[in-house]
Design an enzyme around this catalytic site. Structure first.
Site, PDB file in Angstrom:
ATOM      1  N   ARG A  80       0.818  -1.212   0.000  1.00 57.26           N
ATOM      2  CA  ARG A  80       0.000   0.000   0.000  1.00 57.26           C
ATOM      3  C   ARG A  80       0.851   1.262   0.000  1.00 57.26           C
ATOM      4  O   ARG A  80       1.904   1.294   0.628  1.00 57.26           O
ATOM      5  CB  ARG A  80      -0.930   0.002   1.225  1.00 57.26           C
ATOM      6  CG  ARG A  80      -1.935  -1.142   1.195  1.00 57.26           C
ATOM      7  CD  ARG A  80      -2.689  -1.304   2.519  1.00 57.26           C
ATOM      8  NE  ARG A  80      -3.696  -2.353   2.380  1.00 57.26           N
ATOM      9  CZ  ARG A  80      -3.449  -3.657   2.563  1.00 57.26           C
ATOM     10  NH1 ARG A  80      -2.233  -4.065   2.912  1.00 57.26           N
ATOM     11  NH2 ARG A  80      -4.414  -4.547   2.400  1.00 57.26           N
ATOM     12  N   HIS A 105      -0.906  -2.551  -4.396  1.00 52.21           N
ATOM     13  CA  HIS A 105      -0.291  -3.433  -5.403  1.00 52.21           C
ATOM     14  C   HIS A 105      -0.222  -2.799  -6.798  1.00 52.21           C
ATOM     15  O   HIS A 105      -0.556  -3.428  -7.805  1.00 52.21           O
ATOM     16  CB  HIS A 105      -1.027  -4.756  -5.454  1.00 52.21           C
ATOM     17  CG  HIS A 105      -0.799  -5.640  -4.261  1.00 52.21           C
ATOM     18  ND1 HIS A 105       0.323  -5.547  -3.464  1.00 52.21           N
ATOM     19  CD2 HIS A 105      -1.564  -6.628  -3.716  1.00 52.21           C
ATOM     20  CE1 HIS A 105       0.253  -6.452  -2.493  1.00 52.21           C
ATOM     21  NE2 HIS A 105      -0.881  -7.110  -2.612  1.00 52.21           N
ATOM     22  N   HIS A 179       3.371 -12.766  -5.780  1.00 56.46           N
ATOM     23  CA  HIS A 179       2.327 -12.982  -4.770  1.00 56.46           C
ATOM     24  C   HIS A 179       1.866 -14.440  -4.750  1.00 56.46           C
ATOM     25  O   HIS A 179       0.675 -14.727  -4.624  1.00 56.46           O
ATOM     26  CB  HIS A 179       1.148 -12.044  -5.056  1.00 56.46           C
ATOM     27  CG  HIS A 179       0.392 -11.612  -3.847  1.00 56.46           C
ATOM     28  ND1 HIS A 179      -0.492 -12.426  -3.184  1.00 56.46           N
ATOM     29  CD2 HIS A 179       0.381 -10.435  -3.176  1.00 56.46           C
ATOM     30  CE1 HIS A 179      -1.032 -11.775  -2.166  1.00 56.46           C
ATOM     31  NE2 HIS A 179      -0.503 -10.562  -2.143  1.00 56.46           N
ATOM     32  N   VAL A 180       2.809 -15.370  -4.846  1.00 58.36           N
ATOM     33  CA  VAL A 180       2.464 -16.788  -4.821  1.00 58.36           C
ATOM     34  C   VAL A 180       2.011 -17.189  -3.412  1.00 58.36           C
ATOM     35  O   VAL A 180       2.571 -16.735  -2.412  1.00 58.36           O
ATOM     36  CB  VAL A 180       3.652 -17.648  -5.279  1.00 58.36           C
ATOM     37  CG1 VAL A 180       4.848 -17.537  -4.328  1.00 58.36           C
ATOM     38  CG2 VAL A 180       3.238 -19.093  -5.469  1.00 58.36           C
ATOM     39  N   TYR A 181       0.971 -18.009  -3.354  1.00 52.72           N
ATOM     40  CA  TYR A 181       0.499 -18.579  -2.089  1.00 52.72           C
ATOM     41  C   TYR A 181       0.858 -20.062  -2.058  1.00 52.72           C
ATOM     42  O   TYR A 181       0.444 -20.821  -2.942  1.00 52.72           O
ATOM     43  CB  TYR A 181      -1.023 -18.485  -1.975  1.00 52.72           C
ATOM     44  CG  TYR A 181      -1.606 -17.145  -1.650  1.00 52.72           C
ATOM     45  CD1 TYR A 181      -2.019 -16.841  -0.353  1.00 52.72           C
ATOM     46  CD2 TYR A 181      -1.810 -16.193  -2.639  1.00 52.72           C
ATOM     47  CE1 TYR A 181      -2.607 -15.618  -0.056  1.00 52.72           C
ATOM     48  CE2 TYR A 181      -2.395 -14.971  -2.351  1.00 52.72           C
ATOM     49  CZ  TYR A 181      -2.793 -14.691  -1.054  1.00 52.72           C
ATOM     50  OH  TYR A 181      -3.373 -13.486  -0.768  1.00 52.72           O
ATOM     51  N   ASP A 251      -0.349 -10.162   8.165  1.00 50.15           N
ATOM     52  CA  ASP A 251      -0.272  -9.423   6.908  1.00 50.15           C
ATOM     53  C   ASP A 251       0.833  -8.397   7.095  1.00 50.15           C
ATOM     54  O   ASP A 251       0.638  -7.212   6.879  1.00 50.15           O
ATOM     55  CB  ASP A 251      -1.610  -8.764   6.579  1.00 50.15           C
ATOM     56  CG  ASP A 251      -1.650  -8.189   5.166  1.00 50.15           C
ATOM     57  OD1 ASP A 251      -0.687  -8.419   4.415  1.00 50.15           O
ATOM     58  OD2 ASP A 251      -2.627  -7.498   4.822  1.00 50.15           O
ATOM     59  N   GLU A 313       6.180 -12.747   0.389  1.00 51.69           N
ATOM     60  CA  GLU A 313       6.374 -11.698  -0.608  1.00 51.69           C
ATOM     61  C   GLU A 313       7.671 -10.944  -0.317  1.00 51.69           C
ATOM     62  O   GLU A 313       7.712 -10.076   0.541  1.00 51.69           O
ATOM     63  CB  GLU A 313       5.198 -10.724  -0.598  1.00 51.69           C
ATOM     64  CG  GLU A 313       3.841 -11.355  -0.805  1.00 51.69           C
ATOM     65  CD  GLU A 313       2.728 -10.374  -0.455  1.00 51.69           C
ATOM     66  OE1 GLU A 313       2.708  -9.267  -1.024  1.00 51.69           O
ATOM     67  OE2 GLU A 313       1.894 -10.705   0.407  1.00 51.69           O
TER      68      GLU A 313
END
Length: 349
Positions: A80, A105, A179-181, A251, A313
């Site tokens: 952000r 983003h 931004h892979v999970y 987060d 990230e």
């Protein structure tokens, strides 16, 4: 190394191609030209069962319509930007905002929404997808025309290397990430709370209003944010710490210590035996645990549960342009932005 490609659909009349890299050890990586997005990472478990260990949408249309950032290249700026505003060289810039009064983003048309060009390079030991795009001056409010290359390389040593290079014709900001999970169980209906995380970090960034950094860097010791000796991710959901309660998990940015030869992070899942070691030259890693369930779209035909995956990230600290002591994310003409993150996949018996 084996390489294949297929056209999976169109976005705004342009074909979208998915490329699959496969190594001799049963690991394969698929990424598409929309958003330079990784859509599948197949990996065997300790019993030889191969499953996808990342979150991925059911269709290309879902990526375009819902924009969950799964596996996508994020930029120009990850995270952000307060009020979508910053000053650079005594000039004020107002970005296009897309999360309340802030930019998230990279804005409403970030790099994850672009159709990238791609080239394949392969040898006996590794194969790469080189994605390239040009982000025009003024895109999402950013100054400067930005030329970006993101490369995904899969090696016979079971490493996925993510490298970034960028140049600009005007002073601008650049702080990308992927931004892979991960869900190393291979079952996205199984939450990642029992995954073990070891993290070479003693400091995390506090979140203030609207999940923006408050500017404070806090010691992790004695808090749920201390993973130097490893621990289960469940601590983030179970603890009564005001920072975990604020977002129902993590987060948060964690500053990395970068001890020579040691992974910056190790994520593992005991039942499958799978683990991933992360190495990066970036200052921090933002860890997000998919803290809310989602029913607007499906994965494998089912709504997405809370804690379905975890992101690691790697990037500079978020909102660095507006936070004193968070580092410099300015890219100037004549400079080359270069960064690398490596994920090494292993299986323990």
């Amino acid at each position: 190394m084996k390489v294949s490609e297929t056209i999976i659909g169109q976005v705004n009349g342009t074909d979208i191609t998915a490329y699959t890299l496969t190594n001799p050890n049963g690991i394969s990586l698929t990424a598409m030209t929309y958003g330079a997005t990784i859509t599948e990472l197949l990996m065997p478990d300790k019993n030889g069962k191969t499953e996808n260990v990342i979150l991925a949408m059911d269709s290309l249309d879902d990526y375009v319509t819902h924009r969950p950032y799964y596996g996508a290249t994020i930029g120009r700026i990850a995270g952000r930007i307060t009020k979508g505003a910053f000053a650079l060289d005594d000039k004020s810039h107002q970005l296009v905002v897309n999360e309340g009064a802030n930019q998230l983003h990279g804005g409403p048309a970030g790099l994850d929404t672009r159709v990238w060009d791609a080239e394949i390079q392969a040898s006996a030991d590794e194969a790469s997808i080189h994605f390239t795009t040009t982000d025009a001056d003024g895109a999402n409010g950013y100054p400067g025309t930005l030329s970006v290359t993101v490369s995904y390389t899969l090696t016979t040593d079971n490493e996925w290397k993510v490298t970034y290079r960028a140049t600009t014709d005007q002073a601008t900001l650049f702080n990308p990430t992927n931004h892979v999970y991960f869900n190393l169980s291979g079952d996205i209906n199984k939450p990642i709370l029992q995954h073990e995380l070891q993290l070479n970090s003693a400091v995390f960034a506090e979140l203030g209003d609207e999940n923006l950094p408050s500017g404070a860097l806090l010691p992790a010791e004695g808090t749920p944010f201390d993973f130097r000796n490893g621990g289960k991710l469940a601590i983030a959901a179970e603890q009564n710490h005001p920072q975990t309660q604020k977002v129902a998990g993590f987060d948060h940015p964690f500053l990395l210590q970068h001890d020579d030869g040691k992974p910056d992070a190790i994520l593992s899942e005991a039942e499958s035996g799978r683990s991933v070691k992360m190495y990066t030259d970036q200052d921090c890693v933002v860890i997000y645990m998919h803290n809310a369930a989602i029913d607007k779209y499906t994965i494998a035909g089912k709504p997405v549960i809370q804690y379905a995956g975890i992101t690691l990230e790697t990037q500079a600290l978020p909102d660095a342009i507006n936070q004193e002591g968070f580092g410099d994310i300015t890219l100037r003409p004549g400079e080359v932005y270069a960064a690398e993150t490596i994920y090494k996949f292993e299986v323990q018996d």
